[in-house]
Design a protein around this motif. Sequence first.
Motif, PDB file in Angstrom:
ATOM      1  N   ARG A  23       0.816  -1.221   0.000  1.00 55.20           N
ATOM      2  CA  ARG A  23       0.000   0.000   0.000  1.00 55.20           C
ATOM      3  C   ARG A  23       0.847   1.268   0.000  1.00 55.20           C
ATOM      4  O   ARG A  23       0.380   2.321  -0.406  1.00 55.20           O
ATOM      5  CB  ARG A  23      -0.949   0.010   1.201  1.00 55.20           C
ATOM      6  N   ASN A  24       2.095   1.175   0.430  1.00 56.95           N
ATOM      7  CA  ASN A  24       2.968   2.345   0.439  1.00 56.95           C
ATOM      8  C   ASN A  24       3.751   2.507  -0.862  1.00 56.95           C
ATOM      9  O   ASN A  24       4.471   3.495  -1.017  1.00 56.95           O
ATOM     10  CB  ASN A  24       3.911   2.303   1.640  1.00 56.95           C
ATOM     11  N   ARG A  25       3.632   1.571  -1.775  1.00 57.26           N
ATOM     12  CA  ARG A  25       4.294   1.723  -3.074  1.00 57.26           C
ATOM     13  C   ARG A  25       3.558   2.810  -3.853  1.00 57.26           C
ATOM     14  O   ARG A  25       2.330   2.823  -3.931  1.00 57.26           O
ATOM     15  CB  ARG A  25       4.289   0.404  -3.839  1.00 57.26           C
ATOM     16  N   LEU A  66       3.265 -17.021  -9.183  1.00 59.69           N
ATOM     17  CA  LEU A  66       3.810 -15.754  -8.682  1.00 59.69           C
ATOM     18  C   LEU A  66       3.702 -15.632  -7.168  1.00 59.69           C
ATOM     19  O   LEU A  66       4.437 -14.877  -6.562  1.00 59.69           O
ATOM     20  CB  LEU A  66       3.073 -14.565  -9.310  1.00 59.69           C
ATOM     21  N   GLY A  67       2.769 -16.314  -6.574  1.00 59.75           N
ATOM     22  CA  GLY A  67       2.538 -16.179  -5.143  1.00 59.75           C
ATOM     23  C   GLY A  67       1.597 -15.038  -4.833  1.00 59.75           C
ATOM     24  O   GLY A  67       0.721 -14.703  -5.630  1.00 59.75           O
ATOM     25  N   GLU A  68       1.788 -14.411  -3.697  1.00 61.14           N
ATOM     26  CA  GLU A  68       0.904 -13.344  -3.223  1.00 61.14           C
ATOM     27  C   GLU A  68       1.204 -12.057  -3.968  1.00 61.14           C
ATOM     28  O   GLU A  68       2.360 -11.646  -4.068  1.00 61.14           O
ATOM     29  CB  GLU A  68       1.094 -13.177  -1.723  1.00 61.14           C
ATOM     30  N   ILE A  69       0.147 -11.439  -4.510  1.00 63.09           N
ATOM     31  CA  ILE A  69       0.364 -10.261  -5.356  1.00 63.09           C
ATOM     32  C   ILE A  69      -0.473  -9.044  -4.963  1.00 63.09           C
ATOM     33  O   ILE A  69      -0.277  -7.968  -5.510  1.00 63.09           O
ATOM     34  CB  ILE A  69       0.083 -10.588  -6.842  1.00 63.09           C
ATOM     35  N   GLY A  70      -1.415  -9.185  -4.048  1.00 58.95           N
ATOM     36  CA  GLY A  70      -2.252  -8.049  -3.690  1.00 58.95           C
ATOM     37  C   GLY A  70      -3.374  -8.439  -2.759  1.00 58.95           C
ATOM     38  O   GLY A  70      -3.333  -9.496  -2.124  1.00 58.95           O
ATOM     39  N   GLU A  92       2.233  -6.043  -6.542  1.00 60.65           N
ATOM     40  CA  GLU A  92       3.454  -6.474  -7.223  1.00 60.65           C
ATOM     41  C   GLU A  92       3.430  -5.947  -8.652  1.00 60.65           C
ATOM     42  O   GLU A  92       2.543  -6.286  -9.432  1.00 60.65           O
ATOM     43  CB  GLU A  92       3.576  -8.002  -7.206  1.00 60.65           C
ATOM     44  N   GLU A  93       4.393  -5.111  -8.977  1.00 63.21           N
ATOM     45  CA  GLU A  93       4.377  -4.413 -10.261  1.00 63.21           C
ATOM     46  C   GLU A  93       4.335  -5.355 -11.461  1.00 63.21           C
ATOM     47  O   GLU A  93       3.663  -5.078 -12.452  1.00 63.21           O
ATOM     48  CB  GLU A  93       5.588  -3.480 -10.354  1.00 63.21           C
ATOM     49  N   CYS A  98      -2.347  -7.844 -15.970  1.00 60.74           N
ATOM     50  CA  CYS A  98      -2.356  -9.257 -16.381  1.00 60.74           C
ATOM     51  C   CYS A  98      -3.713  -9.936 -16.184  1.00 60.74           C
ATOM     52  O   CYS A  98      -3.839 -11.129 -16.422  1.00 60.74           O
ATOM     53  CB  CYS A  98      -1.291 -10.028 -15.608  1.00 60.74           C
ATOM     54  N   GLY A  99      -4.716  -9.201 -15.709  1.00 60.40           N
ATOM     55  CA  GLY A  99      -6.041  -9.771 -15.503  1.00 60.40           C
ATOM     56  C   GLY A  99      -6.275 -10.348 -14.118  1.00 60.40           C
ATOM     57  O   GLY A  99      -7.368 -10.850 -13.836  1.00 60.40           O
ATOM     58  N   TYR A 100      -5.291 -10.253 -13.245  1.00 58.72           N
ATOM     59  CA  TYR A 100      -5.451 -10.819 -11.903  1.00 58.72           C
ATOM     60  C   TYR A 100      -6.496 -10.075 -11.084  1.00 58.72           C
ATOM     61  O   TYR A 100      -7.246 -10.684 -10.321  1.00 58.72           O
ATOM     62  CB  TYR A 100      -4.123 -10.830 -11.152  1.00 58.72           C
TER      63      TYR A 100
END
Length: 175
Positions: A23-25, A66-70, A92-93, A98-100
């Motif tokens: 969230r800080n990105r 990819l694992g955890e992304i958001g 994750e940038e 990508c449709g996730y």
Amino acid sequence: MSIRKVHIRPITPEDTEKIVTWRNRDFVRKNFIYQELFTEDGHRAWLREQVEPGHVVQFIICAEGLGEIGSVYLRDIDRGRKTAEYGVFIGEEQALGCGYGTQAARLALDYGFGTLGLERIFLRFLENNPRAGRSYEKAGFRRIDNRRETVELEQGTCGVLFMEIDRSAWERTMS
């Protein structure tokens, strides 16, 4: 390129550091109406005051390979009116575009309508984020044309657009 599948899992206190980092990105924070920097203490208070009593249902988005992304969530759940506000972010940038987010939205809507018994789910997003609007449309949300606000953010005045989906529209997308 084939789209990897996603699944969602309930958020836990162990996810705090990851949520705060995401969230800080800048690429995440600039797309939120609430743009203050997150802290671990603030996030723990959110879990304790919002998630634990059931005002919010929040999940971690996990992408195959990819694992955890958001994260995706339903907040301000009103069990009497059977409504909630939807939100999502990809932290994750490399997972952006990508449709996730669309896949996670469908899973969250299924949970909201199927498990929570909601009748309507709405969302707000910044007008200068058209990619989000397209993702929400793909998930089944439709613009509320007569509803619009403005907010003052670090980057200046920005329009806020509203979208919603109701149970019957969701059921049509499922058939």
